[in-house]
Enzyme design. Sequence first.
Site, PDB file in Angstrom:
ATOM      1  N   ASN A 136     -10.693  -1.797  -1.681  1.00 19.05           N
ATOM      2  CA  ASN A 136     -10.852  -0.905  -2.840  1.00 19.05           C
ATOM      3  C   ASN A 136      -9.831  -1.204  -3.933  1.00 19.05           C
ATOM      4  OD1 ASN A 136      -8.488   0.066  -1.779  1.00 19.05           O
ATOM      5  ND2 ASN A 136      -9.191   2.155  -1.423  1.00 19.05           N
ATOM      6  N   GLU A 143      -3.235   3.838  -3.502  1.00 14.17           N
ATOM      7  CA  GLU A 143      -4.698   3.926  -3.519  1.00 14.17           C
ATOM      8  C   GLU A 143      -5.211   4.166  -4.942  1.00 14.17           C
ATOM      9  OE1 GLU A 143      -6.380   3.169  -0.969  1.00 14.17           O
ATOM     10  OE2 GLU A 143      -5.879   4.278   0.846  1.00 14.17           O
TER      11      GLU A 143
END
Length: 241
Positions: A136, A143
């Site tokens: 991702n 993140e």
Amino acid sequence: MQVIVTKDYDEMSRVAAEIFAEGIKANPEIRLGLATGSTPVGMYQCLIEKNKAGEIDFSKVVTFNLDEYYPITPDNDQSYIYFMRHNLFDHVNINMENVHIPNGQAPDIDQEGKDYDALMEKFGWTDIQLLGVGRNGHIAFNEPDDELVAGTHKTDLTEDTIDANARFFASIDDVPRQAITMGVGPIMKAKKIVVLISGANKHEAFEKLLSGQITTQCPITLMNLHRDVVIIADQAAAEGK
Ligand code: GLP
């Protein structure tokens, strides 16, 4: 940003190991930022071989790892300290006093992050930082999000990352939901950054990185802001097949 596309994983590992080996030869007290994940294992193997062959000496090398699960004990075979011992440190002549990894069982995890940054600052940050990338686009455990954090901090893992890392654990329920990670600040302070990208499932991250667009929703794109980055991608990551 220099981009090197290699024919396969092994060549990627050898090219990356060469950069680190040259760095160690040029400065035996070099400060290295190290990463975990399956991607750098081959590179670590090359460095072990070079150390055993007497080509490079780790005795004065200083290391700072990117991240660690939280909470986790060091004897857990999925902890990153265990990973680093198993894949590199136990096989080279490094002085374990020169090894730094965020403590995944620190009683005060926020303080642990602050202390980790203070220590890195005292050492003058890192000379070469190794990075993998999550599918991702995450770097370390930063993140995708609306905002990224500069300092080393505790963070929640995304479902995608928990799912991606479940392959290393007995079951997905065993994957820790949190981690302590270097923030983007210390990562970007490295003099040089080497990014390894391997496998077709990393193609999207590779493309976004090379697009030149910068977004916190794909943290690896921040590499476009650093003045000395080498991307080493295998053909599968570069072509997506
Ligand atoms: C973990 C690590 C990252 C690493 C990523 C990719 O999430 N925190 O530093 O880049 O995994 O791992 P792999 O190389 O196994 O795909």
